[in-house]
Design a protein around this motif. Structure first.
Motif, short mmCIF file in Angstrom:
data_model
loop_
_atom_site.label_atom_id
_atom_site.label_comp_id
_atom_site.label_asym_id
_atom_site.label_seq_id
_atom_site.Cartn_x
_atom_site.Cartn_y
_atom_site.Cartn_z
N LEU A 175 0.97 -1.10 -0.02
CA LEU A 175 -0.01 -0.12 0.00
C LEU A 175 0.74 1.28 0.19
N VAL A 176 0.83 2.08 -1.19
CA VAL A 176 1.86 3.19 -1.48
C VAL A 176 1.23 4.30 -1.16
N ASP A 177 1.64 5.08 0.12
CA ASP A 177 1.00 6.27 0.45
C ASP A 177 -0.58 6.40 0.20
N ALA A 178 -1.06 5.14 0.67
CA ALA A 178 -2.32 4.89 0.13
C ALA A 178 -3.50 5.43 1.02
N ASN A 179 -4.69 5.57 0.66
CA ASN A 179 -5.75 6.07 1.59
C ASN A 179 -6.01 5.02 2.39
N LEU A 180 -6.14 5.27 3.76
CA LEU A 180 -6.36 4.12 4.60
C LEU A 180 -7.52 4.50 5.54
N PRO A 181 -8.35 3.41 5.93
CA PRO A 181 -9.63 3.76 6.74
C PRO A 181 -9.12 4.84 8.11
N PRO A 182 -8.00 4.43 8.69
CA PRO A 182 -8.20 5.33 9.86
C PRO A 182 -8.02 6.87 9.75
N PHE A 183 -7.59 7.41 8.53
CA PHE A 183 -7.42 8.73 8.39
C PHE A 183 -8.71 9.45 8.25
N PHE A 184 -9.74 8.72 7.70
CA PHE A 184 -10.88 9.50 7.40
C PHE A 184 -12.23 9.45 8.42
#
Length: 305
Positions: A175-184
């Motif tokens: 996962l390359v600087d990917a949108n990840l659930p904890p951020f949102f």
């Protein structure tokens, strides 16, 4: 595409899709490198003869729509590369030949609906439709087990839902600087929606193009879609290497940049067989800034260790 046009489109793509940069950070992300540095020349004639075969364009039909998959022949398990928001399969053009040569694996890149050579889908962008498209494409290509999925930026959302639905198909993910659930979080979603509203309105005033329509479609349902995404989880049976850039998509906003890095660290700690890798000095475009680091992590996952 002229550099100025690409810069503008990339900035809006980051604002709507990463989602990303507030204020000066939005412009900073638009100045990402346009191409991957060329690899060093081969040191022997043997290396030259080992050049990988050229990729083959395969048009896959899903629900009457055509999707473009680019396949570099090789052995399975396959390595599948999924680009971020506003980018098509060409984003990986600097890495694919090197990855194919280093691993001998089948390498697959593709254009999500509305991008590159793939047909558009009317209405707001739907991550679940994107997951179904990838599932159908891999099935039609006969790729049904031990896939290594490499996902950049917005493609992290596709990867998360894909892994939930198909854990048995994956041997691991990078996962390359990917949108990840904890951020949102709800707070972060509200900040991003407010910050990108002017860019969205500006995008609507631009000439209607395939890329522009796709960006606007992504923004249409951003809040509710990412509220749901915050609750998504990664299956414990699928290993993941989580790469995070030091500059992040929020190079102009220290608070949001820290939240992005914290989200990557939290995701990496939340399950077994997850490793956090920091791309020092890199912008959000780690595959362009630090291609060798990305190649190393993909090859590490593909080799099982």
């Amino acid at each position: 595409m002229p550099a100025k046009s690409r810069s503008w489109r990339r900035s809006i793509a980051l604002g709507l899709v990463v989602p990303a940069a507030l204020g000066a950070g939005l412009a900073a992300c638009g100045n990402s490198p346009a191409s991957t540095p060329a690899p060093a020349a081969a040191s022997s004639s043997a290396a030259a003869t080992a050049s990988p075969p050229a990729s083959i364009l395969k048009m896959i039909t899903v629900d009457g729509r055509r999707l473009a998959f680019h396949v570099t022949p090789g052995h399975q398990p396959a390595i599948v590369l999924d680009a971020g928001g506003g980018e098509d399969s060409s984003y990986w053009k600097g890495l694919v030949p090197r990855l194919a040569q280093d691993t001998g694996s089948m390498i697959i890149t593709y254009d999500r609906a509305g991008l590159g050579d793939s047909d558009e889908v009317a209405g707001p962008w739907d991550v679940h439709s994107a997951v179904s498209d990838l599932e159908a494409g891999l099935h039609q290509l006969g790729v049904t087990q031990k896939v290594v999925l490499v996902s950049h930026s917005q493609a992290g959302e596709v990867a998360t839902y894909f892994a939930q639905a198909n854990p048995q198909l994956l041997s691991g993910a990078v996962l390359v600087d990917a949108n990840l659930p904890p951020f949102f979080t709800d707070e972060e979603i509200a900040r991003l929606v407010a910050a990108t509203a002017p860019q969205i309105e500006e995008a609507k005033k631009q000439p209607s193009t395939k890329q522009n329509r796709q960006l606007i479609a992504t923004a249409a349902n951003f809040g509710p879609a990412h509220h749901d995404y915050h609750a998504a989880s990664w299956p414990t049976t699928v290993p993941a290497i989580v790469m995070v850039s030091t500059k992040t998509p929020f190079d102009g906003s220290p608070e949001d940049a820290q939240r992005w890095r914290d989200a990557a660290a939290a995701f990496a700690k939340a399950g077994p067989d997850r490793e956090l890798v920091t791309a020092e000095g890199s912008s959000h475009d780690i595959p362009l800034d630090r291609p060798q680091l990305v190649l190393d992590q993909i090859e590490k996952m593909a080799s099982g260790g």
